[in-house]
Design an enzyme around this catalytic site. Structure first.
Site, PDB file in Angstrom:
ATOM      1  N   GLU A 154       4.045  -3.705  -1.014  1.00  0.00           N
ATOM      2  CA  GLU A 154       4.608  -3.078  -2.051  1.00  0.00           C
ATOM      3  C   GLU A 154       6.153  -3.410  -1.958  1.00  0.00           C
ATOM      4  OE1 GLU A 154       2.950  -2.137  -4.565  1.00  0.00           O
ATOM      5  OE2 GLU A 154       0.936  -1.636  -3.598  1.00  0.00           O
ATOM      6  N   CYS A 208       0.594   7.402  -3.030  1.00  0.00           N
ATOM      7  CA  CYS A 208       1.094   6.190  -2.039  1.00  0.00           C
ATOM      8  C   CYS A 208       2.608   6.045  -2.694  1.00  0.00           C
ATOM      9  CB  CYS A 208       0.130   4.849  -2.249  1.00  0.00           C
ATOM     10  SG  CYS A 208      -1.347   5.374  -1.354  1.00  0.00           S
ATOM     11  N   HIS A 255      -0.571  -1.501   0.768  1.00  0.00           N
ATOM     12  CA  HIS A 255      -1.984  -1.108   0.223  1.00  0.00           C
ATOM     13  C   HIS A 255      -3.070  -2.126   0.793  1.00  0.00           C
ATOM     14  CE1 HIS A 255      -0.667   1.392  -3.434  1.00  0.00           C
ATOM     15  NE2 HIS A 255      -1.631   2.106  -2.613  1.00  0.00           N
TER      16      HIS A 255
END
Ligand code: PCA
Length: 205
Positions: free
Chosen positions: A78, A142, A166
């Site tokens: 991410e 998240c 992830h």
């Protein structure tokens, strides 16, 4: 480096969370890094409280948080977390359902991950595990953790780098679903995470 690696508990009716399954099976030493694995709840703020307490206890050089992204087919590094909690229909594990809420009222709009996401993604791929850079971690727990850990470190420990990865569903999670979802074997996820984490401590951070 000393690295705190977190994995979430199961949520959304799942029996397992591939993030914790992978994180708890990581070796204690990866490259030059000493790993501390930690299970965290899928609950806004409580997840952050658990992580900040652990940061104070062990004073890591880096914090890497790992979560499940059902529907994705690659390990996703991410890039950014945004100051927004928005999950009106699908509550967290304590039933919270915030709508368009800021995570921290005084916080900036977003924080970039301070992990070397490009090099980590490349290392993951080189180890034979499908990988990608993702430009959204969503607006569920998240993203909350990615944003919140950056916010905490920026305020209290600016030297600590942190970010979020992830991972896809495990094959056993997709077998009985009506819709077809991609999945990834646990050993591939673990190998990819290990290769990515080994990038840290090489002195290029
Ligand atoms: N995945 C969720 C929260 C916990 C997890 O493992 C998410 O993507 O927000």
């Amino acid at each position: 480096m000393k690295i705190l690696v977190t994995g979430f508990e199961p949520f959304g009716g799942e029996a397992v969370n591939p993030a914790w399954e992978a994180v708890k099976n990581l070796p204690q030493q990866i490259g030059r890094n000493e790993i501390t694995a930690m299970l965290i709840p899928v609950v806004r703020y409580e997840s952050l409280k658990a992580i900040s307490e652990k940061i104070e206890e062990i004073r890591p050089d880096a914090v890497i948080c790992v979560g499940q992204a059902g529907g994705r087919k690659a390990v996703s590094f991410e890039r950014i977390g945004i100051n927004c909690d928005d999950y009106p229909s699908f509550g967290d594990n304590e039933g919270n359902k915030p709508v368009d809420e800021k995570i921290f009222a005084d916080g900036p709009d977003a924080y970039f991950s301070t992990l070397p996401v490009r090099r980590m993604k490349e290392a993951c791929e080189a180890a034979g595990t499908a990988a990608e850079i993702s430009n959204t971690a969503g607006t569920y727990v998240c993203n909350h953790v990615l944003y919140g850990v950056r916010h905490y470190c920026t305020q209290h420990h600016p030297e600590i780098i942190s970010g979020f990865i992830h991972v896809p569903f495990l094959p056993e999670q997709t077998a009985d679903k009506e819709k077809e979802y991609p999945s990834m074997p646990l050993e591939d996820i673990i190998r990819g995470l290990e290769a990515a984490i080994a990038v840290l401590g090489e002195g290029q951070e």
